[in-house]
Write an enzyme that holds these catalytic residues in place. Sequence first.
Site, PDB file in Angstrom:
ATOM      1  CE  LYS A  10      40.540   9.863  -8.652  1.00 35.21           C
ATOM      2  NZ  LYS A  10      41.658  10.234  -8.960  1.00 35.21           N
ATOM      3  NE  ARG A  26      40.741  13.687  -2.819  1.00 38.41           N
ATOM      4  CZ  ARG A  26      40.953  13.388  -3.858  1.00 38.41           C
ATOM      5  NH1 ARG A  26      39.752  13.666  -4.504  1.00 38.41           N
ATOM      6  NH2 ARG A  26      41.608  13.844  -5.069  1.00 38.41           N
ATOM      7  NE  ARG A  35      45.774  16.049 -13.863  1.00 34.55           N
ATOM      8  CZ  ARG A  35      45.098  14.942 -13.276  1.00 34.55           C
ATOM      9  NH1 ARG A  35      44.618  13.951 -13.393  1.00 34.55           N
ATOM     10  NH2 ARG A  35      45.716  15.805 -12.303  1.00 34.55           N
ATOM     11  NE  ARG A  66      45.151  19.279 -11.603  1.00 37.28           N
ATOM     12  CZ  ARG A  66      43.734  18.014 -10.904  1.00 37.28           C
ATOM     13  NH1 ARG A  66      43.178  17.292 -11.590  1.00 37.28           N
ATOM     14  NH2 ARG A  66      43.793  17.408  -9.625  1.00 37.28           N
ATOM     15  NE  ARG A 121      47.638  16.415  -6.061  1.00 34.21           N
ATOM     16  CZ  ARG A 121      47.476  15.429  -7.520  1.00 34.21           C
ATOM     17  NH1 ARG A 121      48.511  16.519  -8.006  1.00 34.21           N
ATOM     18  NH2 ARG A 121      46.702  15.614  -8.516  1.00 34.21           N
TER      19      ARG A 121
HETATM   20  P1  AMP Z   1      41.533  16.396  -7.621  1.00 34.15           P
HETATM   21  O1  AMP Z   1      40.664  16.723  -9.262  1.00 34.15           O
HETATM   22  O2  AMP Z   1      40.111  14.609  -7.172  1.00 34.15           O
HETATM   23  O3  AMP Z   1      42.492  14.712  -7.932  1.00 34.15           O
HETATM   24  O4  AMP Z   1      41.535  16.264  -6.492  1.00 34.15           O
HETATM   25  C1  AMP Z   1      42.267  18.126  -6.301  1.00 34.15           C
HETATM   26  C2  AMP Z   1      42.106  18.191  -4.892  1.00 34.15           C
HETATM   27  O5  AMP Z   1      41.266  19.260  -4.821  1.00 34.15           O
HETATM   28  C3  AMP Z   1      43.275  17.732  -3.699  1.00 34.15           C
HETATM   29  O6  AMP Z   1      44.015  17.191  -4.255  1.00 34.15           O
HETATM   30  C4  AMP Z   1      42.760  17.957  -3.029  1.00 34.15           C
HETATM   31  O7  AMP Z   1      43.318  19.296  -2.544  1.00 34.15           O
HETATM   32  C5  AMP Z   1      40.739  18.666  -3.398  1.00 34.15           C
HETATM   33  N1  AMP Z   1      39.703  17.997  -3.236  1.00 34.15           N
HETATM   34  C6  AMP Z   1      39.265  16.954  -3.961  1.00 34.15           C
HETATM   35  N2  AMP Z   1      38.391  16.885  -3.543  1.00 34.15           N
HETATM   36  C7  AMP Z   1      38.458  16.525  -2.156  1.00 34.15           C
HETATM   37  C8  AMP Z   1      37.336  15.532  -0.869  1.00 34.15           C
HETATM   38  N3  AMP Z   1      36.912  15.303  -1.130  1.00 34.15           N
HETATM   39  N4  AMP Z   1      37.987  16.349   0.016  1.00 34.15           N
HETATM   40  C9  AMP Z   1      38.773  17.362   0.437  1.00 34.15           C
HETATM   41  N5  AMP Z   1      39.685  17.586  -1.044  1.00 34.15           N
HETATM   42  C10 AMP Z   1      39.440  17.521  -1.345  1.00 34.15           C
END
Ligand code: AMP
Length: 204
Positions: free
Chosen positions: A30, A105, A144, A150, A161
């Site tokens: 994404k 989400r 990654r 990360r 996740r």
């Molecule tokens: P991502 O980079 O989109 O994979 O997000 C990494 C982490 O950020 C996720 O595993 C959540 O802990 C948090 N996060 C990102 N977007 C959201 C969201 N819309 N709602 C809640 N937590 C989020």
Amino acid sequence: MTDTSTSTPASDTAPTARRLLIVGPPGAGKGTQAARLAEGLGIPAISTGDIFRANVSQSTELGVLAKSYMDKGEYVPDSVTNDMVRDRLAQDDAREGFLLDGYPRTLAQVEALDGMLAELGTALDRVLLLEADDDTVVERLIARGQESGRSDDTEETIRHRLHVYAEQTTPLVEVYEGRGVLRRVDGMASIDEVSAALTAALQG
Ligand code: AMP
């Protein structure tokens, strides 16, 4: 300069969708695709994960709170996340379009976003679902994690996740499908092929 006065009237061709969401499991690509697509369209890519990570690295109050959830692979509470997105969408650069990545989400976040966009007199016009199978995303995320460090890209957190995604985020697919705005794109193809398919999915 190109003379646009004789070009096809806008009413003859469907406009390119510009209020967008990209959704898909962690590791589907994404972030990479959102950056490319947004740049091509001249709209901001708004990634809640990136905003949280920026806050974590600056040790803001929001960052300290978000990190405690992110490191466990849990979602940050809606109250925090929704306010953050409301502020971001109200900024000038998002007026003519935006690409949301990683938000909404949960079904509750869908409702919150609907409200925010209604206040702005607009709505999402396309939701791009990037599909990828579990084994591939686990492999990609482990790689990654080794490259970028990360902290949530460890195998145990990745599996959690994916579980949280399946439970809390996949119900969104049906909602947006019901609204007729969802388009599915195969996230297993090459980066260029996926980009082309996403761009095509914005037309019509
Ligand atoms: P991502 O980079 O989109 O994979 O997000 C990494 C982490 O950020 C996720 O595993 C959540 O802990 C948090 N996060 C990102 N977007 C959201 C969201 N819309 N709602 C809640 N937590 C989020």
